[in-house]
Design a protein around this motif. Sequence first.
Motif, PDB file in Angstrom:
ATOM      1  N   LEU A  65       0.795  -1.205   0.005  1.00  0.00           N
ATOM      2  CA  LEU A  65       0.235  -0.029  -0.092  1.00  0.00           C
ATOM      3  C   LEU A  65       0.923   1.157   0.211  1.00  0.00           C
ATOM      4  O   LEU A  65       1.908   1.333   0.749  1.00  0.00           O
ATOM      5  CB  LEU A  65      -0.952  -0.159   1.314  1.00  0.00           C
TER       6      LEU A  65
ATOM      7  N   GLY B 297       0.727   5.861  -0.775  1.00  0.00           N
ATOM      8  CA  GLY B 297       0.035   6.934  -0.720  1.00  0.00           C
ATOM      9  C   GLY B 297       0.656   8.088  -1.625  1.00  0.00           C
ATOM     10  O   GLY B 297       1.998   8.296  -1.817  1.00  0.00           O
ATOM     11  N   SER B 298      -0.253   8.847  -2.228  1.00  0.00           N
ATOM     12  CA  SER B 298       0.102   9.863  -3.343  1.00  0.00           C
ATOM     13  C   SER B 298       1.003  10.999  -2.618  1.00  0.00           C
ATOM     14  O   SER B 298       1.583  11.591  -3.476  1.00  0.00           O
ATOM     15  CB  SER B 298      -1.149  10.302  -4.055  1.00  0.00           C
TER      16      SER B 298
ATOM     17  N   LYS C 111      -1.669  -1.409  -4.501  1.00  0.00           N
ATOM     18  CA  LYS C 111      -2.728  -0.384  -4.247  1.00  0.00           C
ATOM     19  C   LYS C 111      -2.076   1.189  -3.738  1.00  0.00           C
ATOM     20  O   LYS C 111      -1.707   1.114  -2.634  1.00  0.00           O
ATOM     21  CB  LYS C 111      -4.045  -0.802  -3.349  1.00  0.00           C
ATOM     22  N   GLU C 112      -2.465   2.164  -4.653  1.00  0.00           N
ATOM     23  CA  GLU C 112      -2.258   3.663  -4.096  1.00  0.00           C
ATOM     24  C   GLU C 112      -3.190   4.148  -3.665  1.00  0.00           C
ATOM     25  O   GLU C 112      -4.263   4.188  -4.466  1.00  0.00           O
ATOM     26  CB  GLU C 112      -1.472   4.290  -5.224  1.00  0.00           C
ATOM     27  N   PHE C 113      -3.272   4.908  -2.533  1.00  0.00           N
ATOM     28  CA  PHE C 113      -4.664   5.626  -2.094  1.00  0.00           C
ATOM     29  C   PHE C 113      -3.996   7.019  -2.359  1.00  0.00           C
ATOM     30  O   PHE C 113      -3.057   8.030  -1.841  1.00  0.00           O
ATOM     31  CB  PHE C 113      -4.702   5.244  -0.625  1.00  0.00           C
TER      32      PHE C 113
ATOM     33  N   ARG D 189      -2.732  10.493   0.704  1.00  0.00           N
ATOM     34  CA  ARG D 189      -2.324   9.726   2.066  1.00  0.00           C
ATOM     35  C   ARG D 189      -0.893  10.154   2.031  1.00  0.00           C
ATOM     36  O   ARG D 189       0.116  10.054   1.236  1.00  0.00           O
ATOM     37  CB  ARG D 189      -2.372   8.306   1.917  1.00  0.00           C
TER      38      ARG D 189
ATOM     39  N   TRP E 262      -8.143   6.719   8.162  1.00  0.00           N
ATOM     40  CA  TRP E 262      -7.237   5.515   8.219  1.00  0.00           C
ATOM     41  C   TRP E 262      -8.045   4.186   8.020  1.00  0.00           C
ATOM     42  O   TRP E 262      -7.809   3.232   7.637  1.00  0.00           O
ATOM     43  CB  TRP E 262      -6.710   5.347   9.558  1.00  0.00           C
TER      44      TRP E 262
ATOM     45  N   GLU F  94     -10.426   3.445   5.968  1.00  0.00           N
ATOM     46  CA  GLU F  94     -10.487   3.073   4.574  1.00  0.00           C
ATOM     47  C   GLU F  94      -9.527   2.103   4.304  1.00  0.00           C
ATOM     48  O   GLU F  94      -9.688   1.135   3.683  1.00  0.00           O
ATOM     49  CB  GLU F  94     -10.377   4.205   3.670  1.00  0.00           C
ATOM     50  N   ILE F  95      -8.178   2.431   4.602  1.00  0.00           N
ATOM     51  CA  ILE F  95      -7.131   1.628   4.590  1.00  0.00           C
ATOM     52  C   ILE F  95      -7.210  -0.005   5.302  1.00  0.00           C
ATOM     53  O   ILE F  95      -6.980  -0.707   4.721  1.00  0.00           O
ATOM     54  CB  ILE F  95      -5.898   2.216   5.017  1.00  0.00           C
TER      55      ILE F  95
ATOM     56  N   TYR G 176      -9.780  -1.827   3.398  1.00  0.00           N
ATOM     57  CA  TYR G 176      -9.248  -2.278   2.237  1.00  0.00           C
ATOM     58  C   TYR G 176      -8.302  -3.579   2.696  1.00  0.00           C
ATOM     59  O   TYR G 176      -8.659  -4.750   1.987  1.00  0.00           O
ATOM     60  CB  TYR G 176      -8.269  -1.427   1.386  1.00  0.00           C
TER      61      TYR G 176
END
Length: 260
Positions: free
Chosen positions: A201, A203-204, A231-233, A236, A246, A248-249, A252
Amino acid sequence: MKKINSKTVVFITGAFVSSDCWAEWKSYFEERGYQTFAPAWPYKDAPACTLRQLHPDADVASQRLDKLTSYFRDFVRALPEKPILIGHSMGGLITQLLVQNGLAAAGIAIHSLQPQGIFTFKFSFYKAGWPALGFFTNTRKTYLMSFPEWQYAFTNGMPYEVQKDAYYKLLVPESKLLVRDATTPAAKVDFAKPHAPLLFLSGSEDNFIPASLNYTNYKKYSHAQSVADYKEFPGRNHFVLGQPGWQEIAEYILNWLTKK
């Protein structure tokens, strides 16, 4: 993907922060039927404010990656079943190292520190991480991140009061040698080796461990019969464990764990 039956989760903390960062995550997973552990690192089993008062701490300064990995390896081996490992940053790297040793039912690497041999040209990575390496300083003394450094490396984009609260609640001194060990054989991963399912995981908005670095890490895994997902969120930063939303992470991750 073969169903993951383990109901044990071990959260592995990253550098610079207290293992208290997992408190809400532990409750979240326990409410959904998991037994959870978030062991403090050696020499760090105390509140963050207490650990900061010990800075510069020779014991913490002596920490090395091989010994820290062995500490978690022993912890995991003592459990009655192979756990699901969920690690953040340096904890993500340790997750990767334990997965390659066959010690996990599954591994989730959240904004994982890169293994040996993986690099990025992102300026933010070097700006955020360079001070912690402590070159030309005494390695028998710990490194303590300043608040401006914390704002850039961990909590960029968040309100000032939230940044400050997180800094005083979670920030701890760190070993300079441990941070340097990420470039040594102690951080070596055999990407061609069969492994338990792995989820990366990113984060952008993470300045410390850019999403592109996580993606390169993920793409290195090459064993055709082993599962590795990514997966990139958006939005984040490196403080993803405590950043608002958090859940949401965490959701997932749970969905990934329960799918076949």
